[in-house]
Scaffold this motif. Structure first.
Motif, PDB file in Angstrom:
ATOM      1  N   MET A 127       4.682  17.215 -14.711  1.00 39.59           N
ATOM      2  CA  MET A 127       4.187  17.741 -13.435  1.00 39.59           C
ATOM      3  C   MET A 127       3.797  16.617 -12.480  1.00 39.59           C
ATOM      4  SD  MET A 127       1.782  20.981 -14.422  1.00 39.59           S
ATOM      5  CE  MET A 127       2.425  22.451 -15.209  1.00 39.59           C
ATOM      6  N   LEU A 128       3.160  15.587 -13.008  1.00 41.86           N
ATOM      7  CA  LEU A 128       2.731  14.485 -12.163  1.00 41.86           C
ATOM      8  C   LEU A 128       3.927  13.785 -11.526  1.00 41.86           C
ATOM      9  CD1 LEU A 128      -0.131  12.921 -14.319  1.00 41.86           C
ATOM     10  CD2 LEU A 128      -0.316  14.579 -12.465  1.00 41.86           C
ATOM     11  N   LEU A 129       4.980  13.593 -12.295  1.00 40.90           N
ATOM     12  CA  LEU A 129       6.182  12.975 -11.745  1.00 40.90           C
ATOM     13  C   LEU A 129       6.820  13.858 -10.680  1.00 40.90           C
ATOM     14  CD1 LEU A 129       7.736  11.420 -14.967  1.00 40.90           C
ATOM     15  CD2 LEU A 129       6.841  10.177 -12.987  1.00 40.90           C
ATOM     16  N   ASP A 130       6.774  15.161 -10.895  1.00 43.49           N
ATOM     17  CA  ASP A 130       7.334  16.096  -9.907  1.00 43.49           C
ATOM     18  C   ASP A 130       6.569  16.052  -8.585  1.00 43.49           C
ATOM     19  OD1 ASP A 130       9.301  16.952 -11.638  1.00 43.49           O
ATOM     20  OD2 ASP A 130       8.228  18.761 -12.265  1.00 43.49           O
ATOM     21  N   HIS A 131       5.286  15.668  -8.655  1.00 47.70           N
ATOM     22  CA  HIS A 131       4.432  15.678  -7.467  1.00 47.70           C
ATOM     23  C   HIS A 131       3.955  14.257  -7.119  1.00 47.70           C
ATOM     24  CE1 HIS A 131       4.157  20.087  -7.279  1.00 47.70           C
ATOM     25  NE2 HIS A 131       4.189  20.037  -8.603  1.00 47.70           N
ATOM     26  N   GLU A 132       4.767  13.289  -7.423  1.00 46.30           N
ATOM     27  CA  GLU A 132       4.396  11.895  -7.205  1.00 46.30           C
ATOM     28  C   GLU A 132       4.081  11.601  -5.733  1.00 46.30           C
ATOM     29  OE1 GLU A 132       6.225   7.396  -7.963  1.00 46.30           O
ATOM     30  OE2 GLU A 132       7.180   9.172  -8.854  1.00 46.30           O
ATOM     31  N   ASP A 133       4.819  12.197  -4.821  1.00 42.23           N
ATOM     32  CA  ASP A 133       4.650  11.907  -3.399  1.00 42.23           C
ATOM     33  C   ASP A 133       3.226  12.197  -2.929  1.00 42.23           C
ATOM     34  OD1 ASP A 133       5.145  11.309  -0.732  1.00 42.23           O
ATOM     35  OD2 ASP A 133       5.975  13.285  -0.289  1.00 42.23           O
ATOM     36  N   VAL A 134       2.712  13.391  -3.211  1.00 42.14           N
ATOM     37  CA  VAL A 134       1.375  13.739  -2.744  1.00 42.14           C
ATOM     38  C   VAL A 134       0.310  12.933  -3.475  1.00 42.14           C
ATOM     39  CG1 VAL A 134       1.064  15.705  -4.329  1.00 42.14           C
ATOM     40  CG2 VAL A 134      -0.172  15.651  -2.154  1.00 42.14           C
ATOM     41  N   LEU A 135       0.518  12.636  -4.747  1.00 44.31           N
ATOM     42  CA  LEU A 135      -0.467  11.873  -5.506  1.00 44.31           C
ATOM     43  C   LEU A 135      -0.600  10.442  -4.988  1.00 44.31           C
ATOM     44  CD1 LEU A 135       0.377  13.127  -9.102  1.00 44.31           C
ATOM     45  CD2 LEU A 135      -1.715  13.607  -7.814  1.00 44.31           C
ATOM     46  N   LEU A 136       0.505   9.867  -4.520  1.00 54.01           N
ATOM     47  CA  LEU A 136       0.477   8.486  -4.056  1.00 54.01           C
ATOM     48  C   LEU A 136       0.174   8.356  -2.569  1.00 54.01           C
ATOM     49  CD1 LEU A 136       3.434   6.687  -5.889  1.00 54.01           C
ATOM     50  CD2 LEU A 136       1.015   6.793  -6.515  1.00 54.01           C
ATOM     51  N   ASN A 137       0.619   9.296  -1.767  1.00 51.94           N
ATOM     52  CA  ASN A 137       0.631   9.090  -0.320  1.00 51.94           C
ATOM     53  C   ASN A 137      -0.319   9.954   0.475  1.00 51.94           C
ATOM     54  OD1 ASN A 137       2.769   7.057  -0.238  1.00 51.94           O
ATOM     55  ND2 ASN A 137       4.103   8.707  -0.954  1.00 51.94           N
TER      56      ASN A 137
ATOM     57  N   SER B  14      -5.314   8.684   5.442  1.00 54.07           N
ATOM     58  CA  SER B  14      -4.317   9.417   6.220  1.00 54.07           C
ATOM     59  C   SER B  14      -3.805  10.602   5.419  1.00 54.07           C
ATOM     60  CB  SER B  14      -3.147   8.503   6.585  1.00 54.07           C
ATOM     61  OG  SER B  14      -2.184   9.206   7.342  1.00 54.07           O
ATOM     62  N   SER B  15      -3.648  11.747   6.105  1.00 52.84           N
ATOM     63  CA  SER B  15      -3.087  12.937   5.481  1.00 52.84           C
ATOM     64  C   SER B  15      -2.409  13.757   6.568  1.00 52.84           C
ATOM     65  CB  SER B  15      -4.184  13.747   4.778  1.00 52.84           C
ATOM     66  OG  SER B  15      -3.614  14.805   4.029  1.00 52.84           O
ATOM     67  N   SER B  16      -1.923  14.919   6.218  1.00 48.91           N
ATOM     68  CA  SER B  16      -1.247  15.793   7.184  1.00 48.91           C
ATOM     69  C   SER B  16      -1.186  17.194   6.599  1.00 48.91           C
ATOM     70  CB  SER B  16       0.166  15.282   7.467  1.00 48.91           C
ATOM     71  OG  SER B  16       0.968  15.376   6.296  1.00 48.91           O
TER      72      SER B  16
ATOM     73  N   HIS C 102      -8.198   6.768  -2.792  1.00 50.50           N
ATOM     74  CA  HIS C 102      -7.869   5.435  -2.289  1.00 50.50           C
ATOM     75  C   HIS C 102      -6.703   4.812  -3.054  1.00 50.50           C
ATOM     76  CE1 HIS C 102     -12.216   6.275  -1.856  1.00 50.50           C
ATOM     77  NE2 HIS C 102     -12.021   5.828  -0.628  1.00 50.50           N
ATOM     78  N   LYS C 103      -6.206   5.543  -4.045  1.00 54.20           N
ATOM     79  CA  LYS C 103      -5.126   5.103  -4.929  1.00 54.20           C
ATOM     80  C   LYS C 103      -5.548   3.914  -5.779  1.00 54.20           C
ATOM     81  CE  LYS C 103      -3.651   8.475  -2.860  1.00 54.20           C
ATOM     82  NZ  LYS C 103      -3.991   9.770  -3.466  1.00 54.20           N
TER      83      LYS C 103
ATOM     84  N   LEU D   1       0.824  -1.198   0.000  1.00 54.25           N
ATOM     85  CA  LEU D   1       0.000   0.000   0.000  1.00 54.25           C
ATOM     86  C   LEU D   1       0.862   1.253   0.000  1.00 54.25           C
ATOM     87  CD1 LEU D   1      -2.475  -1.151   2.764  1.00 54.25           C
ATOM     88  CD2 LEU D   1      -3.156  -0.634   0.422  1.00 54.25           C
ATOM     89  N   THR D   2       0.299   2.352  -0.465  1.00 48.57           N
ATOM     90  CA  THR D   2       0.908   3.654  -0.250  1.00 48.57           C
ATOM     91  C   THR D   2       0.585   4.093   1.181  1.00 48.57           C
ATOM     92  OG1 THR D   2      -0.955   5.058  -0.879  1.00 48.57           O
ATOM     93  CG2 THR D   2       0.427   4.183  -2.672  1.00 48.57           C
ATOM     94  N   ASP D   3       1.044   5.281   1.556  1.00 51.21           N
ATOM     95  CA  ASP D   3       0.772   5.785   2.910  1.00 51.21           C
ATOM     96  C   ASP D   3      -0.633   6.372   3.041  1.00 51.21           C
ATOM     97  OD1 ASP D   3       3.345   5.081   3.614  1.00 51.21           O
ATOM     98  OD2 ASP D   3       4.162   7.092   3.298  1.00 51.21           O
ATOM     99  N   ALA D   4      -1.390   6.421   1.941  1.00 54.88           N
ATOM    100  CA  ALA D   4      -2.642   7.178   1.919  1.00 54.88           C
ATOM    101  C   ALA D   4      -3.793   6.496   2.628  1.00 54.88           C
ATOM    102  CB  ALA D   4      -3.040   7.464   0.471  1.00 54.88           C
ATOM    103  N   ILE D   5      -3.783   5.171   2.698  1.00 53.58           N
ATOM    104  CA  ILE D   5      -4.992   4.467   3.118  1.00 53.58           C
ATOM    105  C   ILE D   5      -4.631   3.134   3.737  1.00 53.58           C
ATOM    106  CG2 ILE D   5      -5.362   3.296   0.902  1.00 53.58           C
ATOM    107  CD1 ILE D   5      -8.381   4.059   1.274  1.00 53.58           C
ATOM    108  N   ARG D   6      -5.484   2.682   4.653  1.00 56.55           N
ATOM    109  CA  ARG D   6      -5.334   1.366   5.258  1.00 56.55           C
ATOM    110  C   ARG D   6      -6.697   0.684   5.318  1.00 56.55           C
ATOM    111  NH1 ARG D   6      -0.982   2.298   4.103  1.00 56.55           N
ATOM    112  NH2 ARG D   6       0.940   2.260   5.327  1.00 56.55           N
TER     113      ARG D   6
END
Length: 234
Positions: free
Chosen positions: A136-146, A207-209, A168-169, A47-52
């Protein structure tokens, strides 16, 4: 861990707009919840960090896709859909390959439910060149995935086709025909499975922050979506 936004299949909404329902998370201690949120891998699926998933694992995450349909409530028209789940290290590459099928110029929608928004908000950008968007998507991959409060959809309105990477990715493709999208998934080792259940079909937690909200804001600005006042609630 940041704040947790409980999104359940049959949910209610409190005065703050947080969606929740009694379930496997309600009786957990902070330590149990932290431990559960720290589990990233189920069998070979990461999983990514976004959801459990739910604490009692009502749905065990796994890779695959199935066909579905979207029914417009106003027109009652049906649109074919493919819903897919991919392990963490495949999601972004697969998303980029899927959106290639939409053509050289597309529209983009950013979806946000940060700060306990009672409804998801959509921010729209028209007519962006595909190579620019992919960069742009590659530059912001972290927020899109997590980030469990960020989703994105890429649309070709003329073709009535759309590819979505949701909160939910999950990867969701809409339109007709879907053959090219299906083949791309298979080529990326994501195979059809009509019995697959997705994390959205049972209790789960996002999960977010504030850090991810800041990263979302940066992505929004880079896409030229400067004001949330122009968004429409979906």
């Amino acid at each position: 861990m940041g704040f947790l936004k409980r999104i359940l299949r049959n949910n209610t909404t409190d005065d703050l707009g947080t969606k929740f329902s009694p379930g496997s998370f309600e009786a957990l201690t902070d330590e149990e919840l932290q431990t559960h949120m720290g589990i990233q891998t189920y069998d070979a699926f990461e999983l990514t960090d976004a959801i459990r998933p739910s604490y009692d694992l009502q749905v065990v995450p796994r890779q695959g896709f199935r066909y579905d349909k979207y029914v417009d409530e106003m027109s009652n028209l049906e649109t074919p859909v493919i819903m897919a789940a991919a392990t963490r290290n495949r999601i972004m590459d697969l998303f980029l390959e899927l959106i290639d099928h939409l053509g050289p110029v597309v529209d983009v929608v950013l979806e946000t439910s940060h700060h306990f928004a009672p409804q998801q908000n959509d921010l729209y950008r028209e007519h962006i060149d595909m190579p620019v968007l992919k960069s742009m998507l590659l530059d912001h991959e972290d927020v899109l995935l997590n980030d469990g409060c960020t989703g994105i959809a890429v649309i070709n309105p003329a073709r009535r086709q759309e590819v979505q990477l949701d909160e939910h990715k999950l990867l969701i493709t809409y339109g007709d025909p879907l053959d090219a999208f299906k083949q791309t998934m298979i080529d990326c080792d994501v195979y059809p499975d009509e019995k697959i259940k997705f994390i959205t079909e049972a209790e789960h937690v996002h999960s977010s922050s504030e850090r991810y909200y800041d990263k979302f804001t940066l992505l929004k600005n880079h896409l030229g979506m400067d004001s949330e006042n122009n968004s429409e609630c979906c």
